[in-house]
Design a protein around this motif. Sequence first.
Motif, PDB file in Angstrom:
ATOM      1  N   ARG A 179       0.815  -1.210   0.000  1.00 53.05           N
ATOM      2  CA  ARG A 179       0.000   0.000   0.000  1.00 53.05           C
ATOM      3  C   ARG A 179       0.854   1.267   0.000  1.00 53.05           C
ATOM      4  O   ARG A 179       0.310   2.374  -0.006  1.00 53.05           O
ATOM      5  CB  ARG A 179      -0.942   0.004   1.205  1.00 53.05           C
ATOM      6  N   ASN A 180       2.146   1.084   0.037  1.00 54.38           N
ATOM      7  CA  ASN A 180       3.076   2.210  -0.128  1.00 54.38           C
ATOM      8  C   ASN A 180       3.816   1.971  -1.443  1.00 54.38           C
ATOM      9  O   ASN A 180       4.946   1.487  -1.450  1.00 54.38           O
ATOM     10  CB  ASN A 180       4.048   2.273   1.042  1.00 54.38           C
ATOM     11  N   PRO A 181       3.176   2.296  -2.574  1.00 51.78           N
ATOM     12  CA  PRO A 181       3.748   1.911  -3.872  1.00 51.78           C
ATOM     13  C   PRO A 181       5.105   2.543  -4.159  1.00 51.78           C
ATOM     14  O   PRO A 181       5.938   1.934  -4.818  1.00 51.78           O
ATOM     15  CB  PRO A 181       2.693   2.380  -4.881  1.00 51.78           C
ATOM     16  N   ALA A 182       5.333   3.759  -3.673  1.00 50.19           N
ATOM     17  CA  ALA A 182       6.631   4.403  -3.926  1.00 50.19           C
ATOM     18  C   ALA A 182       7.753   3.617  -3.265  1.00 50.19           C
ATOM     19  O   ALA A 182       8.794   3.341  -3.870  1.00 50.19           O
ATOM     20  CB  ALA A 182       6.620   5.841  -3.427  1.00 50.19           C
ATOM     21  N   SER A 183       7.536   3.226  -2.000  1.00 53.80           N
ATOM     22  CA  SER A 183       8.548   2.445  -1.285  1.00 53.80           C
ATOM     23  C   SER A 183       8.746   1.087  -1.936  1.00 53.80           C
ATOM     24  O   SER A 183       9.881   0.635  -2.126  1.00 53.80           O
ATOM     25  CB  SER A 183       8.131   2.276   0.176  1.00 53.80           C
ATOM     26  N   ALA A 184       7.643   0.427  -2.301  1.00 58.88           N
ATOM     27  CA  ALA A 184       7.747  -0.889  -2.932  1.00 58.88           C
ATOM     28  C   ALA A 184       8.471  -0.797  -4.271  1.00 58.88           C
ATOM     29  O   ALA A 184       9.315  -1.648  -4.592  1.00 58.88           O
ATOM     30  CB  ALA A 184       6.351  -1.483  -3.120  1.00 58.88           C
ATOM     31  N   PHE A 185       8.152   0.236  -5.043  1.00 61.45           N
ATOM     32  CA  PHE A 185       8.783   0.376  -6.358  1.00 61.45           C
ATOM     33  C   PHE A 185      10.292   0.509  -6.238  1.00 61.45           C
ATOM     34  O   PHE A 185      11.048  -0.181  -6.927  1.00 61.45           O
ATOM     35  CB  PHE A 185       8.203   1.591  -7.085  1.00 61.45           C
ATOM     36  N   PHE A 186      10.747   1.402  -5.357  1.00 64.07           N
ATOM     37  CA  PHE A 186      12.189   1.627  -5.266  1.00 64.07           C
ATOM     38  C   PHE A 186      12.898   0.454  -4.580  1.00 64.07           C
ATOM     39  O   PHE A 186      14.091   0.229  -4.825  1.00 64.07           O
ATOM     40  CB  PHE A 186      12.472   2.937  -4.541  1.00 64.07           C
ATOM     41  N   THR A 187      12.191  -0.289  -3.727  1.00 63.22           N
ATOM     42  CA  THR A 187      12.786  -1.491  -3.155  1.00 63.22           C
ATOM     43  C   THR A 187      13.193  -2.462  -4.249  1.00 63.22           C
ATOM     44  O   THR A 187      14.280  -3.054  -4.212  1.00 63.22           O
ATOM     45  CB  THR A 187      11.796  -2.170  -2.190  1.00 63.22           C
ATOM     46  N   PHE A 188      12.334  -2.621  -5.249  1.00 65.41           N
ATOM     47  CA  PHE A 188      12.626  -3.541  -6.347  1.00 65.41           C
ATOM     48  C   PHE A 188      13.445  -2.884  -7.453  1.00 65.41           C
ATOM     49  O   PHE A 188      14.130  -3.576  -8.208  1.00 65.41           O
ATOM     50  CB  PHE A 188      11.322  -4.093  -6.929  1.00 65.41           C
ATOM     51  N   ALA A 189      13.383  -1.569  -7.545  1.00 66.52           N
ATOM     52  CA  ALA A 189      14.089  -0.885  -8.633  1.00 66.52           C
ATOM     53  C   ALA A 189      15.579  -0.743  -8.369  1.00 66.52           C
ATOM     54  O   ALA A 189      16.374  -0.765  -9.315  1.00 66.52           O
ATOM     55  CB  ALA A 189      13.473   0.495  -8.872  1.00 66.52           C
ATOM     56  N   PHE A 190      15.967  -0.591  -7.099  1.00 65.87           N
ATOM     57  CA  PHE A 190      17.372  -0.312  -6.798  1.00 65.87           C
ATOM     58  C   PHE A 190      18.328  -1.380  -7.324  1.00 65.87           C
ATOM     59  O   PHE A 190      19.306  -1.046  -8.011  1.00 65.87           O
ATOM     60  CB  PHE A 190      17.572  -0.108  -5.298  1.00 65.87           C
ATOM     61  N   PRO A 191      18.126  -2.672  -7.040  1.00 64.00           N
ATOM     62  CA  PRO A 191      19.075  -3.662  -7.576  1.00 64.00           C
ATOM     63  C   PRO A 191      19.130  -3.660  -9.096  1.00 64.00           C
ATOM     64  O   PRO A 191      20.213  -3.763  -9.684  1.00 64.00           O
ATOM     65  CB  PRO A 191      18.540  -4.987  -7.030  1.00 64.00           C
ATOM     66  N   LEU A 192      17.971  -3.533  -9.759  1.00 68.95           N
ATOM     67  CA  LEU A 192      17.966  -3.510 -11.220  1.00 68.95           C
ATOM     68  C   LEU A 192      18.617  -2.244 -11.748  1.00 68.95           C
ATOM     69  O   LEU A 192      19.323  -2.272 -12.765  1.00 68.95           O
ATOM     70  CB  LEU A 192      16.527  -3.613 -11.735  1.00 68.95           C
TER      71      LEU A 192
END
Length: 264
Positions: free
Chosen positions: A20-33
């Motif tokens: 429910r915190n899409p910004a946090s979830a997005f960057f959690t998965f985006a950082f390694p990639l």
Amino acid sequence: MSAIALAARQFRFTNKAFWRNPASAFFTFAFPLMFLVIFTSLLGNGQVELRRYELDTTTYYVGAMAAFGVVSACFTNIAITTTFSRDTGVLKRLRGTPLPASAYMSARVVHAMVVGALLVGITLLFGMVAYDSPLPTGGPLLEFVVTFLVGSLSFAAMALALTAAIPNAEAAPPVVNAAILPLLFLSGIFIPLEDDAPAWMTTIADIFPVKHFADAMRAGFLGNLESPQGRIFPFAWVDVAIIAAWGIVGLVLAARFFSWEPRR
């Protein structure tokens, strides 16, 4: 209701809050990639010499960023978010509810492990599609999974132990990054440490669990690469043992010094 059922219910709550915190979830998965694309774009045209074998730099970074994803999810994120929950009084209020502390912490750790597993899977699949990197199969896949399980649990325990040394929420990001970033560099996560790396770097890195985790993950990830002499990257169970030992130390320290109340 059993402790396992309570932990499962808390896991569902934690998972809902995460998504429910899409910004946090997005960057959690985006950082390694993001790091994978940056490093391979800057350094991915050549090869890295490891164990006298010339490995494509792109393949090297796929494995390295998979390991980084686990460390990020199970160490960095747990240490920072737990400190924020402690200093905002969330943990103190939870202690006043019927929910057992073990169920709450188990749910947090399992959720971090699920996020870490997703990060690893996404990174490996992206590497296979974009860089033609291999996927582990057979025995090496089992070694890879065991390393992930032991490593994620150990880093979570060390993260909870580290919260005892963090004075307040504002200090959490710099303290956690100061603890982990140097090890990420010394352990060859961000910059490959080839066979001719300075001895002092390898000596320091060998003391801490990050290098052993990265080496074990790489050995499982590339376990199907073979030469006439056998596996190019042999799996060393001593690496897993060292990671587990650090996890046990972290668990003991967390049990002794972890605080549920805000620090003043």
